[in-house]
Design a protein around this motif. Structure first.
Motif, mmCIF file in Angstrom:
data_model
loop_
_atom_site.group_PDB
_atom_site.id
_atom_site.type_symbol
_atom_site.label_atom_id
_atom_site.label_comp_id
_atom_site.label_asym_id
_atom_site.label_seq_id
_atom_site.Cartn_x
_atom_site.Cartn_y
_atom_site.Cartn_z
ATOM 1 N N ALA A 33 -16.064 -39.775 29.133
ATOM 2 C CA ALA A 33 -15.673 -41.138 28.774
ATOM 3 C C ALA A 33 -14.336 -41.502 29.415
ATOM 4 O O ALA A 33 -13.990 -42.669 29.509
ATOM 5 C CB ALA A 33 -15.579 -41.277 27.260
ATOM 6 N N GLY A 34 -13.599 -40.499 29.870
ATOM 7 C CA GLY A 34 -12.288 -40.734 30.469
ATOM 8 C C GLY A 34 -12.347 -40.674 31.971
ATOM 9 O O GLY A 34 -11.802 -39.766 32.578
ATOM 10 N N TYR A 35 -13.000 -41.630 32.568
ATOM 11 C CA TYR A 35 -13.142 -41.630 34.012
ATOM 12 C C TYR A 35 -11.977 -42.390 34.654
ATOM 13 O O TYR A 35 -11.268 -43.145 33.993
ATOM 14 C CB TYR A 35 -14.494 -42.194 34.421
ATOM 15 C CG TYR A 35 -14.939 -43.412 33.653
ATOM 16 C CD1 TYR A 35 -14.526 -44.673 34.036
ATOM 17 C CD2 TYR A 35 -15.756 -43.284 32.543
ATOM 18 C CE1 TYR A 35 -14.931 -45.787 33.332
ATOM 19 C CE2 TYR A 35 -16.165 -44.398 31.835
ATOM 20 C CZ TYR A 35 -15.740 -45.649 32.231
ATOM 21 O OH TYR A 35 -16.139 -46.743 31.527
ATOM 22 N N SER A 57 -21.736 -26.827 39.724
ATOM 23 C CA SER A 57 -23.146 -26.978 39.334
ATOM 24 C C SER A 57 -23.324 -27.896 38.126
ATOM 25 O O SER A 57 -24.446 -28.293 37.813
ATOM 26 C CB SER A 57 -23.752 -25.608 39.030
ATOM 27 O OG SER A 57 -23.089 -25.013 37.931
ATOM 28 N N TRP A 58 -22.239 -28.245 37.447
ATOM 29 C CA TRP A 58 -22.345 -29.148 36.306
ATOM 30 C C TRP A 58 -22.487 -30.582 36.804
ATOM 31 O O TRP A 58 -21.860 -30.975 37.788
ATOM 32 C CB TRP A 58 -21.125 -29.035 35.413
ATOM 33 C CG TRP A 58 -21.047 -27.764 34.620
ATOM 34 C CD1 TRP A 58 -21.781 -26.632 34.810
ATOM 35 C CD2 TRP A 58 -20.176 -27.504 33.538
ATOM 36 N NE1 TRP A 58 -21.422 -25.682 33.893
ATOM 37 C CE2 TRP A 58 -20.427 -26.191 33.104
ATOM 38 C CE3 TRP A 58 -19.191 -28.243 32.897
ATOM 39 C CZ2 TRP A 58 -19.741 -25.611 32.045
ATOM 40 C CZ3 TRP A 58 -18.510 -27.670 31.848
ATOM 41 C CH2 TRP A 58 -18.787 -26.363 31.423
ATOM 42 N N ARG A 59 -23.295 -31.345 36.102
ATOM 43 C CA ARG A 59 -23.503 -32.752 36.457
ATOM 44 C C ARG A 59 -22.596 -33.617 35.589
ATOM 45 O O ARG A 59 -22.726 -33.630 34.369
ATOM 46 C CB ARG A 59 -24.962 -33.118 36.224
ATOM 47 C CG ARG A 59 -25.291 -34.540 36.567
ATOM 48 C CD ARG A 59 -26.815 -34.757 36.445
ATOM 49 N NE ARG A 59 -27.034 -36.157 36.247
ATOM 50 C CZ ARG A 59 -27.503 -36.706 35.135
ATOM 51 N NH1 ARG A 59 -27.842 -35.952 34.124
ATOM 52 N NH2 ARG A 59 -27.671 -37.989 35.044
ATOM 53 N N THR A 60 -21.676 -34.350 36.222
ATOM 54 C CA THR A 60 -20.776 -35.237 35.496
ATOM 55 C C THR A 60 -21.351 -36.642 35.472
ATOM 56 O O THR A 60 -21.735 -37.181 36.503
ATOM 57 C CB THR A 60 -19.381 -35.255 36.148
ATOM 58 O OG1 THR A 60 -18.825 -33.936 36.095
ATOM 59 C CG2 THR A 60 -18.443 -36.221 35.426
ATOM 60 N N VAL A 61 -21.383 -37.221 34.282
ATOM 61 C CA VAL A 61 -21.819 -38.601 34.096
ATOM 62 C C VAL A 61 -20.667 -39.342 33.432
ATOM 63 O O VAL A 61 -20.295 -39.022 32.301
ATOM 64 C CB VAL A 61 -23.095 -38.686 33.216
ATOM 65 C CG1 VAL A 61 -23.516 -40.140 33.015
ATOM 66 C CG2 VAL A 61 -24.216 -37.848 33.804
ATOM 67 N N GLU A 62 -20.087 -40.290 34.140
ATOM 68 C CA GLU A 62 -18.991 -41.093 33.601
ATOM 69 C C GLU A 62 -19.611 -42.296 32.907
ATOM 70 O O GLU A 62 -20.189 -43.169 33.560
ATOM 71 C CB GLU A 62 -18.051 -41.504 34.721
ATOM 72 C CG GLU A 62 -17.367 -40.292 35.346
ATOM 73 C CD GLU A 62 -16.555 -40.624 36.571
ATOM 74 O OE1 GLU A 62 -16.757 -41.710 37.167
ATOM 75 O OE2 GLU A 62 -15.722 -39.785 36.948
#
Length: 175
Positions: A33-35, A57-62
């Motif tokens: 949430a802190g993009y 390898s982690w997928r970040t979704v803002e």
């Protein structure tokens, strides 16, 4: 499977601890949430420092759509953080100066949806939040609104989790 709320003060080690809980998991959906924003270099540097800790390898979704992000994830989820989400949500809704009654029902629905999504998620969900209420009551309305609603939000999400961990000076205390 574990659903864990990680709480504590600013710079208490919450995010690092939450990431360590999933350190052995190759694929994680990281709901941020802190993009970054275009007009705050100090904030952007904080975000960049957080990004460096995440495995590639982690997928970040803002996103501010946390419940949807949890529902759509087919792997473990890490949410960081509810305090930032609440601030960004209030900013988006222009809630800081609006009457509480004009946005509080919507907030309550979104919080209930998030709690439901966490409870129903078939894999690990780690949620990071800030602990509020250990200081003075703010003299400013926005500060009181934030503390009151984050405190309530934390209680609802804690009830949806199996475990709550408080971080103090980088040390976890399981509640």
């Amino acid at each position: 499977m574990a659903h864990v709320l990680v709480t504590g003060g600013v710079r208490s080690g919450k995010s690092r601890y939450a990431e360590q809980l999933l350190a052995d998991v190759e694929q994680v959906t990281y709901l941020a949430a802190g993009y970054p924003t275009g007009d705050d270099p100090e904030w952007n540097a904080r975000v960049a420092a957080h990004q460096l800790h995440r495995p590639a390898s982690w997928r970040t979704v803002e996103t501010l759509e946390l419940a949807q992000g949890v529902r759509e994830a087919d792997r473990p989820v890490l949410i960081d953080c509810l305090g930032t989400w609440l601030t960004r949500t209030f900013d988006t809704w222009e809630a800081w100066e609006a009457p509480v009654a004009s946005w509080e029902p919507r907030l309550n629905r979104e919080v209930a949806e998030l709690a439901s999504a966490i409870s129903a998620h078939p894999s690990d969900v780690i949620v990071v939040t800030n602990e509020v209420g250990w200081g003075l009551v703010s003299e400013y309305p926005a500060g009181r609104i934030f503390a009151d609603h984050l405190g309530r939000l934390n209680q609802v999400i804690a009830a949806a989790c199996d475990q709550v961990v408080l971080l103090v000076a980088g040390r976890p205390i399981t509640l």
